[in-house]
Design a protein around this motif. Sequence first.
Motif, mmCIF file in Angstrom:
data_model
loop_
_atom_site.group_PDB
_atom_site.id
_atom_site.type_symbol
_atom_site.label_atom_id
_atom_site.label_comp_id
_atom_site.label_asym_id
_atom_site.label_seq_id
_atom_site.Cartn_x
_atom_site.Cartn_y
_atom_site.Cartn_z
ATOM 1 N N LEU A 373 0.801 -1.236 0.000
ATOM 2 C CA LEU A 373 0.000 0.000 0.000
ATOM 3 C C LEU A 373 0.827 1.276 0.000
ATOM 4 O O LEU A 373 0.403 2.289 -0.548
ATOM 5 C CB LEU A 373 -0.927 0.019 1.224
ATOM 6 C CG LEU A 373 -2.169 -0.866 1.143
ATOM 7 C CD1 LEU A 373 -3.043 -0.658 2.359
ATOM 8 C CD2 LEU A 373 -2.969 -0.562 -0.111
ATOM 9 N N TYR A 378 0.424 2.842 -5.842
ATOM 10 C CA TYR A 378 -0.236 1.553 -5.622
ATOM 11 C C TYR A 378 -1.661 1.799 -5.134
ATOM 12 O O TYR A 378 -1.896 2.542 -4.194
ATOM 13 C CB TYR A 378 0.524 0.700 -4.604
ATOM 14 C CG TYR A 378 0.025 -0.722 -4.596
ATOM 15 C CD1 TYR A 378 0.494 -1.647 -5.510
ATOM 16 C CD2 TYR A 378 -0.976 -1.116 -3.698
ATOM 17 C CE1 TYR A 378 0.012 -2.944 -5.529
ATOM 18 C CE2 TYR A 378 -1.467 -2.417 -3.714
ATOM 19 C CZ TYR A 378 -0.965 -3.319 -4.633
ATOM 20 O OH TYR A 378 -1.457 -4.599 -4.663
ATOM 21 N N VAL A 380 -5.563 -0.279 -4.404
ATOM 22 C CA VAL A 380 -6.223 -1.578 -4.334
ATOM 23 C C VAL A 380 -7.236 -1.653 -5.470
ATOM 24 O O VAL A 380 -7.265 -2.591 -6.248
ATOM 25 C CB VAL A 380 -6.914 -1.745 -2.962
ATOM 26 C CG1 VAL A 380 -7.685 -3.053 -2.907
ATOM 27 C CG2 VAL A 380 -5.880 -1.683 -1.848
ATOM 28 N N GLY A 390 -7.875 10.296 -5.808
ATOM 29 C CA GLY A 390 -6.607 9.832 -5.212
ATOM 30 C C GLY A 390 -5.510 9.695 -6.253
ATOM 31 O O GLY A 390 -5.756 9.252 -7.371
ATOM 32 N N SER A 391 -4.307 10.093 -5.845
ATOM 33 C CA SER A 391 -3.183 10.009 -6.774
ATOM 34 C C SER A 391 -2.414 8.706 -6.578
ATOM 35 O O SER A 391 -1.561 8.361 -7.378
ATOM 36 C CB SER A 391 -2.233 11.171 -6.517
ATOM 37 O OG SER A 391 -1.758 11.064 -5.192
ATOM 38 N N GLY A 392 -2.690 8.011 -5.489
ATOM 39 C CA GLY A 392 -1.923 6.794 -5.196
ATOM 40 C C GLY A 392 -0.609 7.116 -4.510
ATOM 41 O O GLY A 392 0.243 6.260 -4.326
ATOM 42 N N PHE A 421 -5.191 2.217 10.488
ATOM 43 C CA PHE A 421 -3.867 2.741 10.129
ATOM 44 C C PHE A 421 -3.345 3.440 11.363
ATOM 45 O O PHE A 421 -4.011 4.339 11.893
ATOM 46 C CB PHE A 421 -3.969 3.737 8.961
ATOM 47 C CG PHE A 421 -4.353 3.097 7.662
ATOM 48 C CD1 PHE A 421 -5.656 2.662 7.425
ATOM 49 C CD2 PHE A 421 -3.405 2.899 6.663
ATOM 50 C CE1 PHE A 421 -6.015 2.061 6.226
ATOM 51 C CE2 PHE A 421 -3.747 2.294 5.466
ATOM 52 C CZ PHE A 421 -5.057 1.873 5.246
HETATM 53 P P1 ADP Z 1 -4.824 7.397 -2.980
HETATM 54 O O1 ADP Z 1 -4.208 8.734 -3.181
HETATM 55 O O2 ADP Z 1 -5.225 6.697 -4.226
HETATM 56 O O3 ADP Z 1 -5.862 7.389 -1.917
HETATM 57 P P2 ADP Z 1 -3.086 6.190 -1.046
HETATM 58 O O4 ADP Z 1 -1.631 5.932 -1.154
HETATM 59 O O5 ADP Z 1 -3.531 7.175 -0.029
HETATM 60 O O6 ADP Z 1 -3.598 6.508 -2.489
HETATM 61 O O7 ADP Z 1 -3.787 4.813 -0.735
HETATM 62 C C1 ADP Z 1 -3.448 3.684 -1.481
HETATM 63 C C2 ADP Z 1 -4.615 2.740 -1.585
HETATM 64 O O8 ADP Z 1 -4.882 2.179 -0.314
HETATM 65 C C3 ADP Z 1 -5.904 3.406 -2.002
HETATM 66 O O9 ADP Z 1 -5.993 3.484 -3.386
HETATM 67 C C4 ADP Z 1 -6.932 2.508 -1.414
HETATM 68 O O10 ADP Z 1 -7.210 1.457 -2.307
HETATM 69 C C5 ADP Z 1 -6.257 1.902 -0.177
HETATM 70 N N1 ADP Z 1 -6.707 2.548 1.079
HETATM 71 C C6 ADP Z 1 -6.127 3.547 1.732
HETATM 72 N N2 ADP Z 1 -6.773 3.843 2.879
HETATM 73 C C7 ADP Z 1 -7.816 2.982 2.938
HETATM 74 C C8 ADP Z 1 -8.876 2.744 3.885
HETATM 75 N N3 ADP Z 1 -9.003 3.468 4.997
HETATM 76 N N4 ADP Z 1 -9.725 1.747 3.613
HETATM 77 C C9 ADP Z 1 -9.610 0.987 2.507
HETATM 78 N N5 ADP Z 1 -8.635 1.146 1.585
HETATM 79 C C10 ADP Z 1 -7.761 2.128 1.787
#
Ligand code: ADP
Length: 443
Positions: A373, A378, A380, A390-392, A421
């Motif tokens: 993650l 990356y 999901v 979201g930028s990932g 988290f």
């Molecule tokens: P993004 O900018 O796409 O949100 P992040 O790096 O913040 O990218 O998060 C990466 C991935 O982790 C997200 O695309 C999401 O799929 C998953 N994710 C993050 N936080 C959560 C959460 N609280 N619940 C479920 N999935 C999450």
Amino acid sequence: MYYPFSWLKNLLRIGGFYVIVILIGLYFDALAIAIAFGSTWLLGFYSWHMYRFNRWIWHSKKMTPPKVPGFWEHVYEGVYYIQRRNRRKRKELTRMVKRFREGSEALPDATVVVDSNACIVWCNRLARIELGLRWPQDSGRRVDNLIRHPKFIEYFHSGKYDYPVEVPSPSNVQKIFEYRIMPYGEDHLLLIARDVTRLTQLEQMRKDFVANVSHELRTPLTVLNGYLEMLPNTENVPPAFLKKALGEMRSQSERMQNLVEELLVLSRIEASSERVFEKPVNVPQMLSAIQVEANTLNKDKGHQIDFDIDASLKVYGIETELRSAFSNLIFNAINYTPSPGKIVVTWNRQDGHAHFSVKDNGEGIPEKHLNRLTERFYRVDKARSRKTGGSGLGLSIVKHVLTHHNSKLEITSEIGVGSEFSFSFSSELSVQNPSTGKLEKTN
Ligand code: ADP
């Protein structure tokens, strides 16, 4: 000492011996018997010394020769001299080999010497550790029987050693080694293997990064271009469509802006040399500002968000970085939890550490994704993440911020139950109460 051999002296000695024997023979009127007796004695004398000489050479542990007369002294001293000279040379050679081996052991690369039959003559310690060679068991064994990767075997037999070749390590496939072969001496080969795992990873990361950024920018740019191509003929476009197009264009450009800003944040954190121990950060105050933003973001979502904050718990750190980390985790929980969900944000002291956690009751994240993650870009669920804007890069930023503050992101998640988290700061980062010298306590 040098003992010159003199034939004349030796002949005179033997001659003198026989003169005495003949005189004795004449005196006793038994010349033939005296000569026979004398010759037998002489033969016995020489045989005895030959026997002693043989014993000294093959069986004696003593280096110094025994004290013997005449001709034999010359032989003993000669052999002794040759032995000493050889010993000195052997010592010199041993010292040289030892120095060479010590030098090769100090090399940061695995080194193997191979003869013209591809057999191992010698290898250093790193070759034993990294290439899995055993010493001395593998001495004399063919190197291509021990390093069996087809890429290495092809390189080894090609005879073209101008360029190195990259091959996974035989003892650990996760490691990549760069093999370089250098012919030297009479048909010998010097094989050097260098661990280039980190370099390969960095190169791969660089390629992935460029590919990812290009990919991330291409989608919004394609959308923008599509709409812009239609603009010259707006007369025929229904106003409702135009409104939708402008809205979409705005959201795509915001997405690009967001991406570029996050990239800048990431590179700033990576390059930051700011010291985290200098300035105290009022985390409770920061969290209440984030809470206001979270409530705005939550308007459409309608989650129940509880903030459980220790109002006195401050830490040393870099404010902008910490704000980025805290808000990323809270906004992610809002974005990825299906409505109406429940989110609990906690900031308190646990076992002397300042502890932060965001817990949601969302869909949860499959275990296979958890370790990845925090990788850049990356996601999901790509489609869903893009919809949230979201930028990932969010969790990647969090990871870097926490590493900068000597902490680590912990992620636990259960499908259908939710995700948590969290991270902790070490007690050294907690701000002490100046009056008591103790950690500040709530209430
Ligand atoms: P993004 O900018 O796409 O949100 P992040 O790096 O913040 O990218 O998060 C990466 C991935 O982790 C997200 O695309 C999401 O799929 C998953 N994710 C993050 N936080 C959560 C959460 N609280 N619940 C479920 N999935 C999450």
